[in-house]
Design a protein around this motif. Structure first.
Motif, short mmCIF file in Angstrom:
data_model
loop_
_atom_site.label_atom_id
_atom_site.label_comp_id
_atom_site.label_asym_id
_atom_site.label_seq_id
_atom_site.Cartn_x
_atom_site.Cartn_y
_atom_site.Cartn_z
N GLU A 87 16.98 17.95 43.62
CA GLU A 87 16.96 19.36 43.62
C GLU A 87 16.32 20.14 44.39
O GLU A 87 16.44 21.26 45.25
N ALA A 88 14.89 19.86 44.38
CA ALA A 88 13.71 20.41 45.20
C ALA A 88 14.26 20.10 46.67
O ALA A 88 13.72 20.99 47.41
N LYS A 90 16.85 19.61 48.10
CA LYS A 90 18.08 20.40 48.31
C LYS A 90 17.57 21.79 48.81
O LYS A 90 18.17 22.38 49.69
N TYR A 91 16.70 22.47 48.05
CA TYR A 91 16.28 23.80 48.27
C TYR A 91 14.83 23.71 49.11
O TYR A 91 14.17 24.76 49.13
N LYS A 92 14.49 22.47 49.58
CA LYS A 92 13.67 22.57 50.63
C LYS A 92 12.09 22.64 49.83
O LYS A 92 11.20 23.31 50.43
N ILE A 93 11.82 22.47 48.52
CA ILE A 93 10.58 22.90 47.70
C ILE A 93 9.84 21.78 47.91
O ILE A 93 10.19 20.57 47.55
N LEU A 145 11.14 25.63 40.75
CA LEU A 145 12.69 25.71 40.53
C LEU A 145 12.77 26.37 39.60
O LEU A 145 13.97 27.31 39.40
N ALA A 148 12.80 29.99 41.08
CA ALA A 148 14.22 30.12 42.01
C ALA A 148 15.29 30.15 41.07
O ALA A 148 16.14 30.97 41.47
N MET A 149 15.69 29.23 40.14
CA MET A 149 16.73 29.01 39.41
C MET A 149 17.02 29.60 38.12
O MET A 149 18.08 29.65 37.52
#
Length: 311
Positions: A87-88, A90-93, A145, A148-149
């Motif tokens: 997921e990180a 995916k969101y470029k974390i 995350l 952000a989410m």
């Protein structure tokens, strides 16, 4: 503090465990997470630090079952780690090695630890430096995350803060103190027996404390002196809530022992104004909601993921 899940597993296993790696020698896939594999070797490497100190001990059926449960829980964590990392990505974390080393450096400075002392602390908790770095990385990713989410979906209203304040005003007294005496016994049952004797008038609280208590100040009748209400543990507050001077609590659990408290005297204080405690109350309400929202977030990630567990 190293408040990580491995620490709690280690405490749990201290009761009874030795490695059982000999039962599973051949490496194989134990899980596939969105196409990414976890091998038995990787799982055993994650388990090994928690079990190494028990090498050479004989295991019974209960202990072997406990290790199997541990492996399942650690595998579950590894799956969550992968989902969070995916997921990180995916969101470029991203979390750099320098950030992790800075975190470790600051941790050592705050706790006045040398590198050797730091490593010894990790070893006591069944962790290597690489294990800890991985946990730091995952936690930084998790918090980003969450920001952000998750955090944006957690709201605490002013009305909720005011309601909590009105229902818990005594927790925010500026000077409220209570004079307590304590009886502490090895088991709840023993504490119940002693409480029954006190209530029946067979002995006073102080006499029982001197004769039977294993808690502090037993020789002084269990006298703890005055304690600030705000400094009392939640269990203590619940136990003495509503009691008048001279009354004793029901038996309650304190560090897995049986405890009885006597309210010798209570000095009331004035509650702080709402404005002074507003931020504190917001955190009290916010934190459990945040944790629950994160659990929901992880459940949603797992529901959307393709996970094949083979253990």
């Amino acid at each position: 503090m190293l408040k990580k899940s491995g620490f709690y597993f280690c405490l749990f296993l201290c009761l009874f465990i030795k490695p059982v790696f000999a039962e599973e020698i051949i490496d194989r896939i134990v899980a596939i997470v969105n196409g990414e594999i976890i091998t038995l070797f990787e799982l055993n490497e994650r388990v090994k630090p928690y079990l190494e100190r028990f090498k050479g001990k004989e295991l019974g059926p209960a202990e072997k079952q406990a290790i199997r449960e541990l492996k399942k829980q650690l595998l579950d964590q590894m799956i969550n780690d992968i989902l969070l990392r995916q997921e990180a990505e995916k969101y470029k974390i991203e979390v750099s090695d320098m950030e992790i080393e800075n975190f470790i450096r600051q941790f050592k400075q705050r706790n006045n630890l040398t590198e050797e002392q730091f490593l010894n602390q990790l070893k006591l908790q069944g962790l290597t430096r690489e294990d800890y770095k991985r946990q730091v990385r995952n936690n930084i990713i998790k918090h980003r995350l969450i920001g952000a989410m998750v955090k944006r979906k957690v709201v605490v209203t002013q009305e909720e803060i005011e309601r909590y304040y009105n229902e818990h005003k005594q927790d925010f007294d500026t000077e409220k103190k209570v004079h307590l005496k304590l009886i502490l016994l090895p088991t709840l049952e023993e504490a119940k027996q002693i409480r029954n004797k006190i209530m029946a008038g067979e002995m006073t609280f102080e006499q029982a404390a001197k004769k039977f208590s294993q808690g502090p100040s037993a020789e002084s009748g269990g006298d703890l002196g005055f304690v600030n209400w705000k400094d009392l543990a939640k269990e203590w507050k619940q136990a003495i809530k509503g009691l008048k001077q001279g009354e004793i609590t029901s038996v309650f659990s304190l560090n897995n022992k049986g405890a009885i408290l006597k309210v010798e005297e209570s000095l009331s204080g004035q509650p702080k104004p709402l404005k002074e405690v507003e931020d504190e109350i917001r955190k009290i309400i916010y934190q459990p909601r945040l944790e629950e929202r994160f659990r929901e977030y992880m459940r949603s990630l797992r529901e959307k993921a393709v996970i094949d567990i083979r253990i």
